[in-house]
Design a protein around this motif. Structure first.
Motif, mmCIF file in Angstrom:
data_model
loop_
_atom_site.group_PDB
_atom_site.id
_atom_site.type_symbol
_atom_site.label_atom_id
_atom_site.label_comp_id
_atom_site.label_asym_id
_atom_site.label_seq_id
_atom_site.Cartn_x
_atom_site.Cartn_y
_atom_site.Cartn_z
ATOM 1 N N LEU A 159 0.838 -1.199 0.000
ATOM 2 C CA LEU A 159 0.000 0.000 0.000
ATOM 3 C C LEU A 159 0.874 1.251 0.000
ATOM 4 O O LEU A 159 2.036 1.210 0.405
ATOM 5 C CB LEU A 159 -0.913 0.010 1.226
ATOM 6 C CG LEU A 159 -1.825 -1.203 1.407
ATOM 7 C CD1 LEU A 159 -2.654 -1.046 2.675
ATOM 8 C CD2 LEU A 159 -2.731 -1.401 0.197
ATOM 9 N N ARG A 160 0.310 2.354 -0.418
ATOM 10 C CA ARG A 160 1.077 3.602 -0.419
ATOM 11 C C ARG A 160 1.227 4.124 1.004
ATOM 12 O O ARG A 160 0.366 3.897 1.868
ATOM 13 C CB ARG A 160 0.409 4.644 -1.309
ATOM 14 C CG ARG A 160 -0.844 5.297 -0.732
ATOM 15 C CD ARG A 160 -1.383 6.341 -1.706
ATOM 16 N NE ARG A 160 -2.516 7.072 -1.153
ATOM 17 C CZ ARG A 160 -2.427 8.234 -0.513
ATOM 18 N NH1 ARG A 160 -1.248 8.800 -0.325
ATOM 19 N NH2 ARG A 160 -3.507 8.843 -0.053
ATOM 20 N N ASP A 161 2.315 4.871 1.241
ATOM 21 C CA ASP A 161 2.585 5.429 2.561
ATOM 22 C C ASP A 161 2.926 6.914 2.474
ATOM 23 O O ASP A 161 3.373 7.510 3.443
ATOM 24 C CB ASP A 161 3.737 4.662 3.219
ATOM 25 C CG ASP A 161 3.873 4.990 4.694
ATOM 26 O OD1 ASP A 161 2.832 5.254 5.331
ATOM 27 O OD2 ASP A 161 5.008 5.007 5.204
ATOM 28 N N CYS A 162 2.719 7.511 1.305
ATOM 29 C CA CYS A 162 3.106 8.905 1.089
ATOM 30 C C CYS A 162 1.956 9.845 1.433
ATOM 31 O O CYS A 162 0.801 9.430 1.547
ATOM 32 C CB CYS A 162 3.524 9.112 -0.365
ATOM 33 S SG CYS A 162 2.285 8.544 -1.553
ATOM 34 N N SER A 163 2.272 11.131 1.578
ATOM 35 C CA SER A 163 1.242 12.138 1.828
ATOM 36 C C SER A 163 0.415 12.348 0.562
ATOM 37 O O SER A 163 0.843 12.003 -0.550
ATOM 38 C CB SER A 163 1.884 13.458 2.248
ATOM 39 O OG SER A 163 2.612 14.012 1.169
ATOM 40 N N ASP A 164 -0.763 12.933 0.719
ATOM 41 C CA ASP A 164 -1.615 13.193 -0.448
ATOM 42 C C ASP A 164 -0.940 14.155 -1.418
ATOM 43 O O ASP A 164 -1.076 14.017 -2.643
ATOM 44 C CB ASP A 164 -2.963 13.766 0.010
ATOM 45 C CG ASP A 164 -3.823 12.721 0.704
ATOM 46 O OD1 ASP A 164 -3.485 11.520 0.606
ATOM 47 O OD2 ASP A 164 -4.820 13.101 1.351
ATOM 48 N N TRP A 165 -0.212 15.136 -0.867
ATOM 49 C CA TRP A 165 0.482 16.093 -1.745
ATOM 50 C C TRP A 165 1.563 15.390 -2.549
ATOM 51 O O TRP A 165 1.697 15.589 -3.760
ATOM 52 C CB TRP A 165 1.095 17.214 -0.907
ATOM 53 C CG TRP A 165 1.773 18.262 -1.751
ATOM 54 C CD1 TRP A 165 1.207 19.372 -2.298
ATOM 55 C CD2 TRP A 165 3.150 18.270 -2.161
ATOM 56 N NE1 TRP A 165 2.133 20.083 -3.025
ATOM 57 C CE2 TRP A 165 3.343 19.426 -2.961
ATOM 58 C CE3 TRP A 165 4.231 17.425 -1.945
ATOM 59 C CZ2 TRP A 165 4.568 19.756 -3.527
ATOM 60 C CZ3 TRP A 165 5.458 17.744 -2.513
ATOM 61 C CH2 TRP A 165 5.618 18.897 -3.293
ATOM 62 N N ASP A 166 2.352 14.552 -1.881
ATOM 63 C CA ASP A 166 3.417 13.822 -2.565
ATOM 64 C C ASP A 166 2.826 12.868 -3.602
ATOM 65 O O ASP A 166 3.359 12.706 -4.705
ATOM 66 C CB ASP A 166 4.248 13.048 -1.538
ATOM 67 C CG ASP A 166 5.596 12.617 -2.087
ATOM 68 O OD1 ASP A 166 6.030 13.204 -3.090
ATOM 69 O OD2 ASP A 166 6.202 11.693 -1.514
ATOM 70 N N PHE A 167 1.711 12.244 -3.244
ATOM 71 C CA PHE A 167 1.054 11.302 -4.155
ATOM 72 C C PHE A 167 0.603 12.006 -5.440
ATOM 73 O O PHE A 167 0.802 11.497 -6.548
ATOM 74 C CB PHE A 167 -0.148 10.675 -3.442
ATOM 75 C CG PHE A 167 -0.944 9.728 -4.292
ATOM 76 C CD1 PHE A 167 -0.596 8.388 -4.378
ATOM 77 C CD2 PHE A 167 -2.049 10.173 -5.006
ATOM 78 C CE1 PHE A 167 -1.331 7.516 -5.168
ATOM 79 C CE2 PHE A 167 -2.791 9.309 -5.793
ATOM 80 C CZ PHE A 167 -2.426 7.974 -5.881
ATOM 81 N N SER A 168 -0.006 13.176 -5.304
ATOM 82 C CA SER A 168 -0.555 13.876 -6.469
ATOM 83 C C SER A 168 0.516 14.532 -7.335
ATOM 84 O O SER A 168 0.293 14.772 -8.528
ATOM 85 C CB SER A 168 -1.562 14.940 -6.009
ATOM 86 O OG SER A 168 -0.923 15.896 -5.184
ATOM 87 N N SER A 169 1.686 14.812 -6.758
ATOM 88 C CA SER A 169 2.720 15.533 -7.509
ATOM 89 C C SER A 169 3.795 14.620 -8.099
ATOM 90 O O SER A 169 4.624 15.064 -8.886
ATOM 91 C CB SER A 169 3.391 16.569 -6.603
ATOM 92 O OG SER A 169 4.004 15.933 -5.492
#
Length: 476
Positions: free
Chosen positions: A157-167
């Protein structure tokens, strides 16, 4: 007739003219500041009892001596009066009402399913939101944090922030380490990611389906071994071993006679000077832990059962945590029904829960919580650890007529000879009231550092705002 006797006679006459309806009353001082908020089944009888010649406790006598007026609000039912009383106390913070201080929180795992690719999030004070699924609470923050990281890696599963995920435009290093399926760059479909997430959540639910999720990991481990991907197989083996203690605890059902998995149990013990309320928290069928609260009996103006109901309303009204399926309280059936009606009006009719009296199969749990409350009070009293003991000593030391309830403490700080600042910390009944903490930015004086002049500025600004505390504590 003295002025005080005349005021009491006028207040008694006003009280005797009140209706015999349920409602709330607000006791006020000469500045119209609200001193105390109470509720009553019969407003006329309850309010008049403050001003007639019936026997009163020392605390009630002190309160009555400061009352110059009162207001009242009629409600349609006793349950509505509980709700109104709770809201009035929260909005006005009257000096003579007890306040709930609950600094103990348990960790949760949160999943926001409104996101296309949800992740597991560690939270201490979750908020009730649509589309958010919560798992917990758990007794150990560090343990569940470690379990959550292991589950995230085991099911990619992903563990990154939403900002990092979208960028992100390319996969991160976790994908290269086979610990993430890289949904940020669509290396996995939403459908396949949703399946991995569902298997991960089976582990958190701690039910029998968790074994199916672990079996799936074991199958993947065997497949990696057959393909001679031994490093990935070893990683899955380690993840499974790390999850085993968590799963063993999840399957250990300690409260086997309950049909409900999530239950809160309240009970109380009234000692000579203090009232202790104990809360036992049962989650997923196991006893998670407990919370303890204590109050000085002289501060209580209503019956103990009435005070306990108000306390529970404050507790659940302030909490953002999900309600358990069942709340068990050491109350009779009518009181339990009134509390349930009031709680539904406070937090919303749509939330599913039920309130039951501490009878029948729940009696052993209620008695256990009561014994814990009694023992907590005994240990605290024997070791003189009660905050009320210290406050009474301060009362005697300062020659005060009643125990100080609100203390404000002040100090001055200067950074390299400039930027003078004062700080205020507040204690209410011996407990920090952090919402009332303040900083004061002070003028830079031409004569330099003058603590007396700076403290004078602080108090000139402070005394313009009412109410004032019982005691000012100044460092210097």
């Amino acid at each position: 007739m003295s002025l005080n006797e005349q005021i009491m006679a006028e207040l008694l006459a006003k009280a005797n003219s009140l209706p015999k309806s349920p409602g709330c009353y607000l006791m006020k001082d000469k500045d119209e500041t609200i001193l105390y908020v109470g509720k009553a089944k019969n407003l006329k009888s309850r309010v008049a009892s403050y001003f007639n010649k019936s026997a009163k406790s020392a605390k009630t006598q002190i309160l009555v001596s400061k009352i110059f007026n009162f207001d009242f609000i009629i409600t349609n039912s006793e349950a509505e009066s509980y709700v109104l009383e709770n809201n009035l106390i929260k909005d006005n913070r009257p000096k003579y009402n007890i306040r709930l201080k609950d600094d103990k929180s348990y960790p949760y795992v949160q999943v926001n399913k409104s996101h296309a690719y949800p992740k597991l999030e560690y939270v201490r004070r979750p908020k009730r939101k649509r589309g958010v699924e919560l798992f917990g609470p758990y007794p150990s923050g560090s343990n569940i944090s470690s379990v959550m990281r292991t589950i995230t890696k085991a099911f990619s599963l992903r563990d990154c922030s939403d900002w990092d995920f979208s960028s992100r435009k390319t996969p991160c290093i976790l994908h290269q380490m086979n610990q993430c399926s890289a949904p940020c760059v669509e290396y996995i479909s939403k459908e396949d990611y949703a399946k991995d997430l569902e298997n991960a959540l089976k582990v958190l639910k701690g039910n029998r389906n968790a074994k199916k999720a672990i079996k799936l990991l074991e199958q993947r481990m065997g497949q990696f071994a057959e393909e001679e991907k031994f490093e990935q197989a070893a990683m899955l083996r380690d993840y499974i071993e790390e999850l085993k203690p968590f799963l063993e605890n999840s399957f250990d059902q300690k409260v086997e006679f309950l049909n409900e998995k999530n239950v809160d149990v309240f009970s109380c013990y009234k000692g000579e000077k203090e009232l202790d309320i104990s809360l036992y928290m049962i989650r997923q069928g196991s006893l998670l832990g407990h919370k303890s609260f204590n109050f000085y009996i002289e501060d209580l103006f209503d019956e103990i059962s009435e005070e306990v109901i108000l306390f529970m309303l404050q507790y659940y009204g302030q909490s953002s945590e999900p309600l358990p399926e069942t709340i068990v309280a050491d109350l009779d059936r009518d009181q339990s029904k009134n509390f349930e009606d009031a709680l539904r009006k406070t937090i919303g009719e749509s939330i599913k829960f039920s309130v039951v009296s501490g009878e029948g199969k729940y009696r052993p749990l209620v008695e256990a919580a009561k014994q814990h409350a009694q023992e907590s009070q005994r240990v605290r009293m024997e070791n003189q650890e009660s905050e009320y003991t210290g406050l009474h000593k301060l009362k005697d030391l300062l020659g005060m007529t009643e125990r100080p309830r609100v203390l404000e403490c002040y100090d001055i700080a200067i950074w390299q000879g400039k930027s003078p600042t004062a700080s205020k910390v507040v204690f209410h009944d011996g407990k920090p009231d952090k919402k009332s903490y303040r900083h004061y930015h002070l003028q830079e004086l031409p004569e330099g550092n003058n603590d007396f002049a700076m403290m004078k500025e602080v108090f000139e600004r402070r005394i313009k705002k009412r109410p004032l505390p019982d005691v000012f504590v100044v460092d210097g």
